[in-house]
Design an enzyme around this catalytic site. Structure first.
Site, PDB file in Angstrom:
ATOM      1  N   ARG A 129       0.850  -1.188   0.000  1.00  0.00           N
ATOM      2  CA  ARG A 129       0.000   0.000   0.000  1.00  0.00           C
ATOM      3  C   ARG A 129       0.887   1.240   0.000  1.00  0.00           C
ATOM      4  NH1 ARG A 129      -3.328  -2.721  -1.721  1.00  0.00           N
ATOM      5  NH2 ARG A 129      -5.317  -3.362  -0.824  1.00  0.00           N
ATOM      6  N   GLU A 151      -4.046   7.246  -5.528  1.00  0.00           N
ATOM      7  CA  GLU A 151      -4.174   6.551  -6.813  1.00  0.00           C
ATOM      8  C   GLU A 151      -5.479   6.961  -7.485  1.00  0.00           C
ATOM      9  OE1 GLU A 151      -3.794   2.422  -5.722  1.00  0.00           O
ATOM     10  OE2 GLU A 151      -1.671   2.641  -5.246  1.00  0.00           O
ATOM     11  N   HIS A 198      -0.637  -0.060 -10.068  1.00  0.00           N
ATOM     12  CA  HIS A 198      -1.371  -0.979  -9.172  1.00  0.00           C
ATOM     13  C   HIS A 198      -1.903  -2.188  -9.956  1.00  0.00           C
ATOM     14  CE1 HIS A 198      -3.677  -1.087  -5.126  1.00  0.00           C
ATOM     15  NE2 HIS A 198      -3.479  -2.312  -5.577  1.00  0.00           N
TER      16      HIS A 198
HETATM   17  P1  NAD Z   1      -1.539 -11.213   5.237  1.00  0.00           P
HETATM   18  O1  NAD Z   1      -2.573 -10.754   6.203  1.00  0.00           O
HETATM   19  O2  NAD Z   1      -1.461 -12.669   4.899  1.00  0.00           O
HETATM   20  O3  NAD Z   1      -0.077 -10.754   5.762  1.00  0.00           O
HETATM   21  C1  NAD Z   1       0.182  -9.506   6.337  1.00  0.00           C
HETATM   22  C2  NAD Z   1       1.252  -9.707   7.396  1.00  0.00           C
HETATM   23  O4  NAD Z   1       1.609  -8.411   7.915  1.00  0.00           O
HETATM   24  C3  NAD Z   1       0.772 -10.559   8.576  1.00  0.00           C
HETATM   25  O5  NAD Z   1       1.684 -11.618   8.809  1.00  0.00           O
HETATM   26  C4  NAD Z   1       0.743  -9.570   9.746  1.00  0.00           C
HETATM   27  O6  NAD Z   1       1.085 -10.173  11.004  1.00  0.00           O
HETATM   28  C5  NAD Z   1       1.817  -8.579   9.308  1.00  0.00           C
HETATM   29  N1  NAD Z   1       1.732  -7.314  10.047  1.00  0.00           N
HETATM   30  C6  NAD Z   1       0.642  -6.699  10.560  1.00  0.00           C
HETATM   31  N2  NAD Z   1       0.997  -5.584  11.222  1.00  0.00           N
HETATM   32  C7  NAD Z   1       2.341  -5.498  11.120  1.00  0.00           C
HETATM   33  C8  NAD Z   1       3.294  -4.553  11.586  1.00  0.00           C
HETATM   34  N3  NAD Z   1       2.918  -3.490  12.319  1.00  0.00           N
HETATM   35  N4  NAD Z   1       4.591  -4.766  11.306  1.00  0.00           N
HETATM   36  C9  NAD Z   1       4.982  -5.857  10.584  1.00  0.00           C
HETATM   37  N5  NAD Z   1       4.119  -6.785  10.117  1.00  0.00           N
HETATM   38  C10 NAD Z   1       2.816  -6.593  10.367  1.00  0.00           C
HETATM   39  O7  NAD Z   1      -1.769 -10.341   3.929  1.00  0.00           O
HETATM   40  P2  NAD Z   1      -1.276 -10.691   2.441  1.00  0.00           P
HETATM   41  O8  NAD Z   1      -2.330 -11.476   1.733  1.00  0.00           O
HETATM   42  O9  NAD Z   1       0.111 -11.200   2.490  1.00  0.00           O
HETATM   43  O10 NAD Z   1      -1.301  -9.219   1.792  1.00  0.00           O
HETATM   44  C11 NAD Z   1      -0.349  -8.234   2.211  1.00  0.00           C
HETATM   45  C12 NAD Z   1      -0.721  -6.880   1.622  1.00  0.00           C
HETATM   46  O11 NAD Z   1      -0.574  -6.920   0.207  1.00  0.00           O
HETATM   47  C13 NAD Z   1      -2.179  -6.476   1.803  1.00  0.00           C
HETATM   48  O12 NAD Z   1      -2.378  -5.843   3.057  1.00  0.00           O
HETATM   49  C14 NAD Z   1      -2.418  -5.513   0.677  1.00  0.00           C
HETATM   50  O13 NAD Z   1      -2.170  -4.202   1.137  1.00  0.00           O
HETATM   51  C15 NAD Z   1      -1.360  -5.877  -0.354  1.00  0.00           C
HETATM   52  N6  NAD Z   1      -1.905  -6.319  -1.645  1.00  0.00           N
HETATM   53  C16 NAD Z   1      -1.527  -5.632  -2.769  1.00  0.00           C
HETATM   54  C17 NAD Z   1      -2.000  -6.024  -4.022  1.00  0.00           C
HETATM   55  C18 NAD Z   1      -1.578  -5.296  -5.293  1.00  0.00           C
HETATM   56  O14 NAD Z   1      -2.224  -5.467  -6.331  1.00  0.00           O
HETATM   57  N7  NAD Z   1      -0.517  -4.508  -5.300  1.00  0.00           N
HETATM   58  C19 NAD Z   1      -2.868  -7.137  -4.120  1.00  0.00           C
HETATM   59  C20 NAD Z   1      -3.220  -7.832  -2.954  1.00  0.00           C
HETATM   60  C21 NAD Z   1      -2.733  -7.406  -1.717  1.00  0.00           C
END
Ligand code: NAD
Length: 317
Positions: free
Chosen positions: A236, A265, A284
């Site tokens: 993000r 965005e 994105h």
């Molecule tokens: P997920 O929930 O499986 O993993 C997120 C991880 O971040 C978890 O392990 C959580 O414990 C950790 N976390 C939470 N707070 C934290 C902190 N303060 N410090 C460090 N780690 C912390 O999520 P995911 O499926 O792996 O997705 C991750 C991110 O990817 C989503 O939040 C989303 O923003 C992004 N995403 C982007 C796209 C894109 O098209 N660019 C698509 C899908 C998801």
């Protein structure tokens, strides 16, 4: 049962089918919906499907027929879920559909930085190879990933998938997460954020946007990175203080950045990263391969089917 999709274009610009929804009711699909037309387009529909179009308390008051809001994404901050709950409206999201696609895209950005494939191909088509005195030339430093260290901030689904690919490249993997897990320990060494920032050659962001993670990459954290560091952000935009990153790139404090997301965005023309050196920005698209969007569509249809059978899943409110 009337179903209205308010902004279907990015999910299905024409290469997928809405027939899963068509089988469940009278379907109307809009590519996009301007704010002033949201309530009128929903009208007396019971089912509303949205991606990024905001569904506010005012819209819910203006459209009392709504029973279900399906969000075509993981993040559901576009819906006022509190107001929806007060009206007993079910809101669902798609918790996971693009893990493989996003992890793959990390390496699309990273490999572009390591090899500048697109720029070298353009140079060849310009005639630079034809006119080259040597059998080979390169216009940028070329970087090998083997034995380098990848630091992953946020070691959940996408972070761990990224680690699997990094290890296949022969990289060492460090991880920082608010919660450690057993599968995570098998893929990486968990370290403190400071240790990760100091030791990593490549830093990839995969934590969600929360008050605790907003601006996690700022002047202070960038100051701890190697001058050769490469930052990748497919998570993000607001995780990064864009002014600080732009300054770090322009002053050579870090080497390069690959970003699929920015704070506002679509990107604003005055975003400082548009003027930054060695900064690669994509609009994105990490989530958007057809396979990934097809999975999203299938889950969105299943969410609605389950709701209609009084057995809802992926409910967020
Ligand atoms: P997920 O929930 O499986 O993993 C997120 C991880 O971040 C978890 O392990 C959580 O414990 C950790 N976390 C939470 N707070 C934290 C902190 N303060 N410090 C460090 N780690 C912390 O999520 P995911 O499926 O792996 O997705 C991750 C991110 O990817 C989503 O939040 C989303 O923003 C992004 N995403 C982007 C796209 C894109 O098209 N660019 C698509 C899908 C998801």
């Amino acid at each position: 049962m009337k179903i209205v999709i308010l902004d279907g274009y990015t999910e299905n610009p024409g290469d997928l089918s809405w027939e899963g929804f068509e089988k469940l009711g009278f379907l109307t699909v809009y590519d996009r919906t301007p704010a002033e037309e949201i309530a009128q387009r929903i009208g007396d529909a019971e089912i509303v499907i949205v991606n990024k179009t905001p569904i506010t308390r005012e819209t819910l008051i203006a459209c009392p027929s709504i029973k279900y809001i399906g969000v075509l994404a993981t993040g559901y901050n576009v819906v006022d879920v509190t107001a929806a709950r007060e009206r007993e409206i079910t809101v669902t999201n798609i918790p996971t559909y693009g893990t493989a696609a996003v992890a793959q895209f990390v390496f699309a950005l990273l490999l572009e930085i390591c090899h500048h494939t697109a720029a070298h191909s353009e140079a060849v088509y310009r005639g630079d190879w034809t006119n080259c005195p040597d059998f080979s030339f390169w216009n940028y430093p070329l970087i090998e990933l083997a034995n380098k260290t990848m630091g992953i901030i946020g070691f959940g689904r996408i972070g761990q998938k990224t680690a699997v690919i990094a290890r296949a490249f022969g990289m060492n993997v460090l991880a920082y997460d608010a919660h450690e897990s057993e599968p995570g320990r098998e893929l990486a060494d968990y370290v403190s954020l400071d240790e990760l920032l100091t030791k990593s050659d490549v830093i990839s962001l995969h934590c969600p946007l929360l008050p605790s993670t907003e601006g996690i990459i700022n002047k202070g954290s960038i100051g701890k990175m190697k001058n050769s560091a490469i930052l990748i952000n497919t998570s993000r935009g607001p995780l990064v203080v864009e002014e600080d990153l732009a300054q770090a790139l322009n002053s050579g404090k870090i080497y390069a950045a690959g970003l699929d997301v920015v704070t506002v965005e679509p990107i604003r023309a005055d975003n400082p990263l548009l003027q930054a050196q060695n900064c690669f920005i994509t609009p994105h698209i990490a989530w958007a391969p057809k396979e990934s969007r097809a999975r999203l569509m299938q889950i969105a249809v299943e969410n609605l089917e389950r709701f209609l059978r009084n057995n809802p899943v992926n409910v967020v409110n």
